[in-house]
Design a protein around this motif. Structure first.
Motif, PDB file in Angstrom:
ATOM      1  N   GLY A 144       0.779  -1.158   0.126  1.00  0.00           N
ATOM      2  CA  GLY A 144       0.048   0.049   0.024  1.00  0.00           C
ATOM      3  C   GLY A 144       0.798   1.394   0.029  1.00  0.00           C
ATOM      4  O   GLY A 144       2.017   1.193   0.259  1.00  0.00           O
ATOM      5  N   TRP A 146       1.141   5.727   0.896  1.00  0.00           N
ATOM      6  CA  TRP A 146       1.231   6.557   2.300  1.00  0.00           C
ATOM      7  C   TRP A 146       0.163   7.552   2.120  1.00  0.00           C
ATOM      8  O   TRP A 146      -0.060   8.230   3.309  1.00  0.00           O
ATOM      9  CB  TRP A 146       2.591   7.107   2.206  1.00  0.00           C
ATOM     10  N   LYS A 170       2.597  -4.989   3.230  1.00  0.00           N
ATOM     11  CA  LYS A 170       3.727  -4.215   3.143  1.00  0.00           C
ATOM     12  C   LYS A 170       3.390  -3.020   2.988  1.00  0.00           C
ATOM     13  O   LYS A 170       3.032  -2.413   2.022  1.00  0.00           O
ATOM     14  CB  LYS A 170       4.701  -4.815   2.021  1.00  0.00           C
ATOM     15  N   GLU A 173       6.797   2.657   3.623  1.00  0.00           N
ATOM     16  CA  GLU A 173       7.769   3.135   4.246  1.00  0.00           C
ATOM     17  C   GLU A 173       7.526   4.450   5.002  1.00  0.00           C
ATOM     18  O   GLU A 173       8.296   4.823   5.897  1.00  0.00           O
ATOM     19  CB  GLU A 173       9.325   2.936   3.911  1.00  0.00           C
ATOM     20  N   THR A 220      -1.973  -1.140  -4.267  1.00  0.00           N
ATOM     21  CA  THR A 220      -2.186   0.535  -4.522  1.00  0.00           C
ATOM     22  C   THR A 220      -1.046   1.221  -4.329  1.00  0.00           C
ATOM     23  O   THR A 220      -0.421   1.413  -3.428  1.00  0.00           O
ATOM     24  CB  THR A 220      -3.380   0.870  -3.410  1.00  0.00           C
ATOM     25  N   GLY A 221      -0.678   1.942  -5.408  1.00  0.00           N
ATOM     26  CA  GLY A 221       0.565   2.883  -5.480  1.00  0.00           C
ATOM     27  C   GLY A 221       0.683   3.438  -6.919  1.00  0.00           C
ATOM     28  O   GLY A 221      -0.330   3.306  -7.732  1.00  0.00           O
ATOM     29  N   SER A 222       1.829   3.776  -7.305  1.00  0.00           N
ATOM     30  CA  SER A 222       2.047   4.318  -8.424  1.00  0.00           C
ATOM     31  C   SER A 222       1.961   3.360  -9.744  1.00  0.00           C
ATOM     32  O   SER A 222       2.292   2.059  -9.546  1.00  0.00           O
ATOM     33  CB  SER A 222       3.540   5.071  -8.312  1.00  0.00           C
ATOM     34  N   THR A 225       5.479   1.562 -10.059  1.00  0.00           N
ATOM     35  CA  THR A 225       5.664   0.269  -9.151  1.00  0.00           C
ATOM     36  C   THR A 225       4.708  -0.612  -9.554  1.00  0.00           C
ATOM     37  O   THR A 225       4.934  -1.841  -9.438  1.00  0.00           O
ATOM     38  CB  THR A 225       5.324   0.765  -7.700  1.00  0.00           C
ATOM     39  N   LEU A 244      -3.742   1.906  -9.535  1.00  0.00           N
ATOM     40  CA  LEU A 244      -2.706   2.750  -9.819  1.00  0.00           C
ATOM     41  C   LEU A 244      -2.924   4.225  -9.700  1.00  0.00           C
ATOM     42  O   LEU A 244      -3.829   4.627  -9.375  1.00  0.00           O
ATOM     43  CB  LEU A 244      -1.887   2.189 -11.122  1.00  0.00           C
ATOM     44  N   CYS A 277      -5.653   9.558  -4.952  1.00  0.00           N
ATOM     45  CA  CYS A 277      -5.693   8.745  -6.195  1.00  0.00           C
ATOM     46  C   CYS A 277      -6.682   9.353  -7.088  1.00  0.00           C
ATOM     47  O   CYS A 277      -6.494   9.818  -8.288  1.00  0.00           O
ATOM     48  CB  CYS A 277      -5.737   7.343  -6.051  1.00  0.00           C
ATOM     49  N   GLU A 375       0.660  13.757 -12.884  1.00  0.00           N
ATOM     50  CA  GLU A 375      -0.104  13.578 -11.596  1.00  0.00           C
ATOM     51  C   GLU A 375       0.664  14.440 -10.540  1.00  0.00           C
ATOM     52  O   GLU A 375       1.740  14.018 -10.095  1.00  0.00           O
ATOM     53  CB  GLU A 375      -0.257  11.996 -11.140  1.00  0.00           C
TER      54      GLU A 375
HETATM   55  P1  NAD Z   1       4.559   3.919  -4.503  1.00  0.00           P
HETATM   56  O1  NAD Z   1       4.408   2.938  -6.007  1.00  0.00           O
HETATM   57  O2  NAD Z   1       5.832   4.864  -4.479  1.00  0.00           O
HETATM   58  O3  NAD Z   1       4.810   2.885  -3.406  1.00  0.00           O
HETATM   59  C1  NAD Z   1       3.506   1.974  -3.008  1.00  0.00           C
HETATM   60  C2  NAD Z   1       4.221   0.800  -2.200  1.00  0.00           C
HETATM   61  O4  NAD Z   1       4.863   0.052  -3.140  1.00  0.00           O
HETATM   62  C3  NAD Z   1       5.102   1.252  -1.046  1.00  0.00           C
HETATM   63  O5  NAD Z   1       4.664   0.222  -0.221  1.00  0.00           O
HETATM   64  C4  NAD Z   1       6.257   0.737  -1.577  1.00  0.00           C
HETATM   65  O6  NAD Z   1       7.458   0.439  -0.723  1.00  0.00           O
HETATM   66  C5  NAD Z   1       6.255  -0.486  -2.348  1.00  0.00           C
HETATM   67  N1  NAD Z   1       6.983  -0.688  -3.620  1.00  0.00           N
HETATM   68  C6  NAD Z   1       8.033   0.164  -4.111  1.00  0.00           C
HETATM   69  N2  NAD Z   1       8.633  -0.430  -5.020  1.00  0.00           N
HETATM   70  C7  NAD Z   1       8.342  -1.828  -5.347  1.00  0.00           C
HETATM   71  C8  NAD Z   1       8.606  -2.677  -5.988  1.00  0.00           C
HETATM   72  N3  NAD Z   1       9.466  -2.905  -7.033  1.00  0.00           N
HETATM   73  N4  NAD Z   1       7.873  -4.096  -5.379  1.00  0.00           N
HETATM   74  C9  NAD Z   1       6.858  -4.321  -4.682  1.00  0.00           C
HETATM   75  N5  NAD Z   1       6.583  -3.125  -3.758  1.00  0.00           N
HETATM   76  C10 NAD Z   1       7.201  -1.803  -3.977  1.00  0.00           C
HETATM   77  O7  NAD Z   1       3.354   4.660  -4.490  1.00  0.00           O
HETATM   78  P2  NAD Z   1       3.137   5.899  -3.313  1.00  0.00           P
HETATM   79  O8  NAD Z   1       4.048   7.031  -3.736  1.00  0.00           O
HETATM   80  O9  NAD Z   1       3.316   5.441  -1.896  1.00  0.00           O
HETATM   81  O10 NAD Z   1       1.668   6.379  -3.272  1.00  0.00           O
HETATM   82  C11 NAD Z   1       1.178   7.388  -4.309  1.00  0.00           C
HETATM   83  C12 NAD Z   1       0.716   6.825  -5.707  1.00  0.00           C
HETATM   84  O11 NAD Z   1      -0.229   5.933  -5.434  1.00  0.00           O
HETATM   85  C13 NAD Z   1       0.118   7.563  -6.648  1.00  0.00           C
HETATM   86  O12 NAD Z   1       0.570   7.425  -7.902  1.00  0.00           O
HETATM   87  C14 NAD Z   1      -1.408   7.278  -6.360  1.00  0.00           C
HETATM   88  O13 NAD Z   1      -2.308   7.901  -7.605  1.00  0.00           O
HETATM   89  C15 NAD Z   1      -1.370   6.113  -6.264  1.00  0.00           C
HETATM   90  N6  NAD Z   1      -2.724   5.581  -5.495  1.00  0.00           N
HETATM   91  C16 NAD Z   1      -3.527   4.953  -6.113  1.00  0.00           C
HETATM   92  C17 NAD Z   1      -4.704   4.602  -5.552  1.00  0.00           C
HETATM   93  C18 NAD Z   1      -5.844   3.808  -6.321  1.00  0.00           C
HETATM   94  O14 NAD Z   1      -6.882   3.452  -5.805  1.00  0.00           O
HETATM   95  N7  NAD Z   1      -5.902   3.646  -7.708  1.00  0.00           N
HETATM   96  C19 NAD Z   1      -5.131   4.846  -4.259  1.00  0.00           C
HETATM   97  C20 NAD Z   1      -4.213   5.520  -3.609  1.00  0.00           C
HETATM   98  C21 NAD Z   1      -2.927   6.024  -4.378  1.00  0.00           C
END
Ligand code: NAD
Length: 469
Positions: A144, A146, A170, A173, A220-222, A225, A244, A277, A375
């Motif tokens: 997830g 932050w 996980k 951080e 859920t993240g970028s 990633t 994403l 997001c 974004e």
């Molecule tokens: P991020 O992708 O940098 O990190 C997300 C998670 O992935 C963290 O826990 C990180 O430690 C982990 N991670 C990083 N590299 C990895 C790898 N190679 N393998 C596995 N795990 C890894 O995202 P962020 O900066 O924490 O969050 C912001 C992003 O999340 C924005 O782009 C936002 O739009 C997106 N987001 C999307 C939604 C949705 O529902 N679509 C919701 C919230 C946030």
């Protein structure tokens, strides 16, 4: 937990390497987070695999009953959880922020527990009887971000547990304490080993995404990633739900009432100080009402207090981390240099301890400007002028992401017609970002795939099995 200090003490490691987490509003320490390793991950996965069969064997009713008790436990500790979330993430207690997020955790747990999922009879014609069932996957990995660390963790774990899986989380951080505290509370009501948070870095995330004992990753993240996780998970053909990044467009049609929609537009864009997001990140306004919308929005935005989240008066907070602050600042500076007009904000104070970036509205900006095309994930909203609805739809659909979108109008039928032309997983009308545990949610294009919430969200945490006899 009865007090904030007791909750913090319960998640503070007695030994091993730790990392100090700092309050983004003050720069002061919040607590010590464990720095878990891949070895810790292995132990968590082994415990989860050991606990999962008995949990699966309980059946839906008993698992739902446990999730309802877990929701009660979250509510009992709601204020402590909200304070910790506010201090670690930065979001204020009030407004659609920390207390709201903790409330959403309980709400999503309850809907995941209460949504019926019966086997479907697909064919029953006298010769063939085919039923579609959903079996547990096994151990699910949840990774997830932050921005909404507790709520998004619940989005991932609640349907996974309901469907008979164990979960290894996980957390980001940047916000491990929030997730560790939430898991501590949930585990008051769950069997040992079933749910564990491993607060490691990217190496732990990568190991989880590639681990042969993990059947599915909820991520859920970028977008970047997400692509890395697709690669790490390929060799074991894992199931994936990927939520994403987005860069949501809102289109204000010429018949909209600028004053009536201004507050909705504001919260659509600035909820969680823009670190959301599915927030409004590009606002397209028809030329006929452009100036009026800019004026009304500026009035609403200027009146919203930003500051330390523990101050009950505030509804906007700091950016969670300095990297995000720098991204927003660079995008707004470049927009200003390109000739765009700053209606509000744009000048952060340089000698403050926290990551506060002021609420910023930018008008008369080109659609190709990076503040529009990328974004920004912070409290800055570009407002783009358009002259025909076709032009607005083309600009809204031009990017390779499509999480949410919105249409604003006094004519719901007209708004629905425009909504149907937008390439996004959800299109809201006269609101933006209103997620609901009963309604499926997911992205189009590079905003990801798979649905969360509702019955579709439960199905995504099971292995479909046809019984054909
Ligand atoms: P991020 O992708 O940098 O990190 C997300 C998670 O992935 C963290 O826990 C990180 O430690 C982990 N991670 C990083 N590299 C990895 C790898 N190679 N393998 C596995 N795990 C890894 O995202 P962020 O900066 O924490 O969050 C912001 C992003 O999340 C924005 O782009 C936002 O739009 C997106 N987001 C999307 C939604 C949705 O529902 N679509 C919701 C919230 C946030």
């Amino acid at each position: 937990m009865e007090t904030y200090d007791a909750l913090l003490a319960a998640i503070t490691p007695a030994s091993g390497e730790t990392r100090t987490i700092f309050d983004p509003a003050t720069g002061q320490p919040v607590g010590e987070a464990p720095v878990h390793t891949v070895q810790d991950l292995e132990a968590a996965i082994a415990a989860a695999a050991a606990a999962q069969p008995a949990w699966a064997a309980l059946g839906h009713d008993a698992r739902s009953a446990a999730l309802l008790k877990a929701a009660d436990a979250v509510e009992r500790s709601a204020e402590e959880l909200a304070r910790l979330l506010s201090r670690e993430q930065g979001k204020p207690l009030n407004g659609p922020n920390a207390r709201f997020e903790v409330g959403a955790c309980a709400a999503w747990l309850r809907v995941a527990a209460g949504t019926p999922l019966d086997p479907e009879t697909v064919v029953d014609d006298g010769e063939t009887r085919a039923e579609l069932h959903y079996r547990p996957i096994g151990v699910v990995g949840a990774i997830g971000p932050w921005n909404w660390p507790m709520m998004i963790t619940v989005w991932q774990l609640a349907p996974a547990l309901r469907m008979g899986n164990a979960v290894v989380i996980k957390p980001s951080e940047y916000t491990p304490l929030s997730v560790l505290a939430l898991v501590e509370i949930l585990n008051q009501e769950l069997p040992e080993g079933l749910l564990t948070a491993v607060a490691g870095g990217r190496d732990v995330g990568e190991a989880l995404a590639g681990h042969p004992a993990i059947g599915k990753i909820m991520f859920t993240g970028s977008t970047a990633t997400g692509k890395a996780i697709i690669r790490s998970s390929a060799d074991t053909v894992k199931r994936l739900t990927l939520e994403l990044g987005g860069n949501d467009a809102g289109i204000v049609l010429p018949d909209a009432d600028p004053r009536a929609i201004a507050e909705g537009l504001f919260w659509g864009a600035f909820i969680n100080t823009g670190q959301t997001c599915a927030a409004l990140k590009r606002l397209y306004v028809h030329d006929a009402i452009y100036d009026a919308v800019c004026e009304e929005l500026t009035n609403v935005a200027a009146a919203m207090p930003m500051g330390n989240g523990l101050d009950e008066a505030n509804v906007l907070g700091p950016l969670q981390n300095r990297q995000q602050f720098d991204i927003v600042a660079a995008l707004v500076d470049a927009a200003r240099e390109s000739g765009a007009r700053i209606l509000l904000g744009g000048n952060p104070e340089s000698d403050q301890p926290g990551n506060f970036y002021p609420t910023t509205l930018v008008a008369d900006i080109a659609n190709s400007n990076p503040l529009v095309a990328e974004e920004q994930f912070g409290p800055a909203l570009p407002i783009i002028r358009y002259r025909s609805v076709d032009e607005a739809v083309a600009m809204a659909n031009a990017l390779d992401v499509g999480l949410g979108a919105s249409v604003w109008s006094s004519d719901p039928a007209e708004a629905r017609k425009v909504a149907a032309r937008l390439e996004a997983g959800t299109v809201w009308i006269n609101k933006h970002g209103a997620v609901d545990p009963r309604i499926p949610f997911g992205g189009a294009k590079q905003s990801g795939y798979g649905l969360e919430f509702g019955v579709e969200g439960l199905k995504a945490l099971g292995v479909p099995q046809v019984i054909n006899g």
